[in-house]
Every structure is written in structure tokens, then in C-alpha cells.
Scaffold this active site. Sequence first.
Site, PDB file in Angstrom:
ATOM      1  CB  SER A 133      -0.846   0.008   1.269  1.00 53.69           C
ATOM      2  OG  SER A 133      -1.436   1.273   1.474  1.00 53.69           O
ATOM      3  CE1 TYR A 146      -3.649  -1.840   5.299  1.00 56.49           C
ATOM      4  CE2 TYR A 146      -3.324   0.435   4.638  1.00 56.49           C
ATOM      5  CZ  TYR A 146      -3.615  -0.867   4.313  1.00 56.49           C
ATOM      6  OH  TYR A 146      -3.855  -1.221   3.001  1.00 56.49           O
ATOM      7  CE  LYS A 150      -1.253  -3.611   3.317  1.00 52.91           C
ATOM      8  NZ  LYS A 150      -1.531  -4.884   2.662  1.00 52.91           N
TER       9      LYS A 150
HETATM   10  N1  LIG Z   1      -8.754  -0.577  -0.683  1.00 51.62           N
HETATM   11  C1  LIG Z   1      -7.678   0.195  -0.628  1.00 51.62           C
HETATM   12  O1  LIG Z   1      -7.754   1.440  -0.639  1.00 51.62           O
HETATM   13  C2  LIG Z   1      -6.301  -0.442  -0.573  1.00 51.62           C
HETATM   14  C3  LIG Z   1      -5.199   0.371  -0.867  1.00 51.62           C
HETATM   15  C4  LIG Z   1      -3.923  -0.189  -0.810  1.00 51.62           C
HETATM   16  C5  LIG Z   1      -3.769  -1.511  -0.481  1.00 51.62           C
HETATM   17  N2  LIG Z   1      -4.856  -2.283  -0.201  1.00 51.62           N
HETATM   18  C6  LIG Z   1      -4.630  -3.674   0.160  1.00 51.62           C
HETATM   19  O2  LIG Z   1      -5.323  -4.511  -0.732  1.00 51.62           O
HETATM   20  C7  LIG Z   1      -5.578  -5.768  -0.108  1.00 51.62           C
HETATM   21  C8  LIG Z   1      -7.019  -6.168  -0.366  1.00 51.62           C
HETATM   22  O3  LIG Z   1      -7.867  -5.261   0.298  1.00 51.62           O
HETATM   23  P1  LIG Z   1      -9.250  -4.739  -0.298  1.00 51.62           P
HETATM   24  O4  LIG Z   1      -9.163  -3.273  -0.339  1.00 51.62           O
HETATM   25  O5  LIG Z   1      -9.621  -5.494  -1.510  1.00 51.62           O
HETATM   26  O6  LIG Z   1     -10.215  -5.065   0.939  1.00 51.62           O
HETATM   27  P2  LIG Z   1     -11.311  -6.187   1.199  1.00 51.62           P
HETATM   28  O7  LIG Z   1     -12.327  -6.181   0.125  1.00 51.62           O
HETATM   29  O8  LIG Z   1     -11.732  -5.969   2.603  1.00 51.62           O
HETATM   30  O9  LIG Z   1     -10.495  -7.544   1.066  1.00 51.62           O
HETATM   31  C9  LIG Z   1      -9.699  -8.048   2.103  1.00 51.62           C
HETATM   32  C10 LIG Z   1      -9.611  -9.544   1.933  1.00 51.62           C
HETATM   33  O10 LIG Z   1      -8.732 -10.061   2.936  1.00 51.62           O
HETATM   34  C11 LIG Z   1      -9.375 -11.179   3.522  1.00 51.62           C
HETATM   35  N3  LIG Z   1      -8.874 -11.467   4.857  1.00 51.62           N
HETATM   36  C12 LIG Z   1      -8.940 -10.718   5.979  1.00 51.62           C
HETATM   37  N4  LIG Z   1      -8.403 -11.380   7.015  1.00 51.62           N
HETATM   38  C13 LIG Z   1      -7.984 -12.581   6.534  1.00 51.62           C
HETATM   39  C14 LIG Z   1      -7.355 -13.715   7.100  1.00 51.62           C
HETATM   40  N5  LIG Z   1      -7.042 -13.769   8.397  1.00 51.62           N
HETATM   41  N6  LIG Z   1      -7.050 -14.777   6.297  1.00 51.62           N
HETATM   42  C15 LIG Z   1      -7.379 -14.736   4.986  1.00 51.62           C
HETATM   43  N7  LIG Z   1      -8.000 -13.715   4.388  1.00 51.62           N
HETATM   44  C16 LIG Z   1      -8.287 -12.644   5.158  1.00 51.62           C
HETATM   45  C17 LIG Z   1     -10.853 -10.828   3.522  1.00 51.62           C
HETATM   46  O11 LIG Z   1     -11.600 -12.009   3.699  1.00 51.62           O
HETATM   47  P3  LIG Z   1     -13.024 -12.055   4.487  1.00 51.62           P
HETATM   48  O12 LIG Z   1     -14.039 -11.523   3.520  1.00 51.62           O
HETATM   49  O13 LIG Z   1     -13.201 -13.495   4.790  1.00 51.62           O
HETATM   50  O14 LIG Z   1     -12.867 -11.202   5.700  1.00 51.62           O
HETATM   51  C18 LIG Z   1     -10.971 -10.232   2.126  1.00 51.62           C
HETATM   52  O15 LIG Z   1     -11.088 -11.242   1.173  1.00 51.62           O
HETATM   53  C19 LIG Z   1      -5.241  -5.579   1.369  1.00 51.62           C
HETATM   54  O16 LIG Z   1      -3.982  -6.153   1.646  1.00 51.62           O
HETATM   55  C20 LIG Z   1      -5.164  -4.069   1.517  1.00 51.62           C
HETATM   56  O17 LIG Z   1      -4.312  -3.679   2.556  1.00 51.62           O
HETATM   57  C21 LIG Z   1      -6.125  -1.768  -0.254  1.00 51.62           C
END
Ligand SMILES: NC(=O)c1ccc[n+]([C@@H]2O[C@H](COP(=O)([O-])OP(=O)(O)OC[C@H]3O[C@@H](n4cnc5c(N)ncnc54)[C@H](OP(=O)(O)O)[C@@H]3O)[C@@H](O)[C@H]2O)c1
Length: 280
Positions: A133, A146, A150
Site C-alpha cells: 500500500s 496499518y 505494510k
Molecule cells: N482498498 C484500498 O484502498 C487499498 C489500498 C492499498 C492496499 N490495499 C490492500 O489490498 C488488499 C485487499 O484489500 P481490499 O481493499 O480489496 O479489501 P477487502 O475487500 O476488505 O479484502 C480483504 C480480503 O482479505 C481477507 N482477509 C482478511 N483477514 C484474513 C485472514 N485472516 N485470512 C485470509 N483472508 C483474510 C478478507 O476475507 P473475508 O471476507 O473473509 O474477511 C478479504 O477477502 C489488502 O492487503 C489491503 O491492505 C487496499
Amino acid sequence: MDKYIIITGASSGLGKETAKKLAQEGYKIFAGVRKQQDKESLESIHPNITGIFLDVTNEESVQKAFDIISQQTKEIFALINNAGIALGGPVEYLPIEMLKKQFDVNVFGAILMAQKFLPLMNSKDNRILNISSMASYGVFPFVSPYCASKRALDMFFNSLLIECKHKNLKIISIKPGVVSTPIWNKSVDACEEAFENVSQECREKYEKELLFLAQNARKNTQKGLKSEDIANLVSKILSSKNPKLSYNVGKDSYTARFLSLLPQRLCNMLVKTGLKCRIK
Ligand SMILES: NC(=O)c1ccc[n+]([C@@H]2O[C@H](COP(=O)([O-])OP(=O)(O)OC[C@H]3O[C@@H](n4cnc5c(N)ncnc54)[C@H](OP(=O)(O)O)[C@@H]3O)[C@@H](O)[C@H]2O)c1
């Protein structure tokens, strides 16, 4: 020959979109989920997707996933460490359990996955893609758990890259800015829950900031990049012969990188002033 890819945290957001995109391109996807309904939903998107129960914080769950996957293939082309949560709060009052949870998922989970699956990554061209991130640049107050997670993720995997005897292993850090996904609402809900029992003193000291940050985070579910933008980049990286070590996605990510290059004192001053101006 089939190319197998594991994506952790594929139930929603970036993981789900990436699974869909890569499956359409012909890759065979093992999509990590934690609920039966998410497995069914993903498998209904494309026949190249197999849902795999996978909690990255649970060694038994990771071992079970390994047993299932290694029966189907002895070669994983790429591991995409995407599973993540975002927790925050003022450092002065952060519940230590919350910090541990943050690192369990975003850092230790990704390391555990790499340790488990590296033995299946023996060809010339294997890759680990970490969905890091812009937070890895560490310029965001009140979301230090967070940010630190990262940064730690990027550090551990950079060490792995240097140490690793897998000849041509490529490890790539993707650093998106804000993407509209469910993570933001989940994050605010989790933080509100964690701070429910926190002292009155903390509330009084940081109420304005926490309220602003919660409102801002909820708005992020509507604005920002689309999950498809990240899925497209992942696809590009997977087909690139010589991918970079790190990719920024979004203007905010480039800004965070720029700020992190400034002298710390100047960077801190700019961030502090910026926050003050936005919190009335
Ligand atoms: N959205 C943003 O602005 C953004 C920006 C930069 C980086 N990111 C990164 O992108 C990645 C995906 O995030 P997203 O934005 O797509 O959010 P999201 O839709 O909330 O997806 C997060 C995923 O992680 C899973 N997860 C959480 N805890 C877990 C565990 N203990 N074991 C296995 N899976 C687990 C969740 O599964 P469940 O549904 O089962 O909880 C979900 O599938 C993350 O690493 C996040 O830090 C996001």
C-alpha cells in the site's frame, strides 16, 4: 501448460477482481476464502477459479490449503499475498491485541504463505506479488498499525528476495493509493469496536481526529481507484519478463512516495499541517 496462481483474501475487493481477471486470461486460480458462500460466489464467476478455505493467520488452515493445492499441482507460478485488514487509532492508546491482529494478517500471514508455498515454486519464472500500500511509506497519522504492517511486509520480502536461493524468484510490491473496496467500512467498524472500551481520556483527547478519520475512511468506499485498475496491473506484472520491484498506483501513492523522500522533520510538518487544515 497450465499456470497456477494462489490469491489470498479473494472474497471481495482487489482479490476478487484479480481472480476474475486472471481466470479470464486462462490462469488457474486458487482463490483464498473463509466462507462457503464466498467460495461458491467465486467459483460461479469462472471455471478456472477454485475456492480454497484459507485463513492466513492459522497455520492449520494454511497447511490444509497446501495439502489440497499440492495434490493438484507441483508448480505454483505466482503467489499473490492480498489478504489484509486496516486498523488504526492513536498510538498512545492502541490496544496491543489490535496491533498483533494487524501484523498477524498483513505480515505474518504473508510470510507463512511464502514459507509454505516456496517449495512449489521451482521454475525459472516464479513470482510473489504483495499487495502492499502507499501506507508503506508511513506518512499517515492514526493508521500507524496499518502503515507499519505494510512497511514490515515490504521489508521482510525484500530480505527474502536477497536471501532466497530460488534462482529467478521475482518479488514485487504493489503500492496502491485509495481503492474503493469494502476494506474502509470494515476498518472503521473494527476500530470503533476496539476503542469502545478505551478510556474517556482518550476520547476527549482525540475525538475530533478520530471522527474525521472515520468519516474520511467511509468516503473512501466511494472514491479512489477501481479494483479493476489493480487487477489490470497484476495481469501486466505477471506477463512481464522483467517486472519492477515496486509499483505505485494512483496519484496519492506517488504523493506519499514523494513525501517520504523529504527530510522527516519537513514531512512531519507538512502532514501535521495538512491534517490540521482538514479537521476544523
Ligand atoms: N482498498 C484500498 O484502498 C487499498 C489500498 C492499498 C492496499 N490495499 C490492500 O489490498 C488488499 C485487499 O484489500 P481490499 O481493499 O480489496 O479489501 P477487502 O475487500 O476488505 O479484502 C480483504 C480480503 O482479505 C481477507 N482477509 C482478511 N483477514 C484474513 C485472514 N485472516 N485470512 C485470509 N483472508 C483474510 C478478507 O476475507 P473475508 O471476507 O473473509 O474477511 C478479504 O477477502 C489488502 O492487503 C489491503 O491492505 C487496499
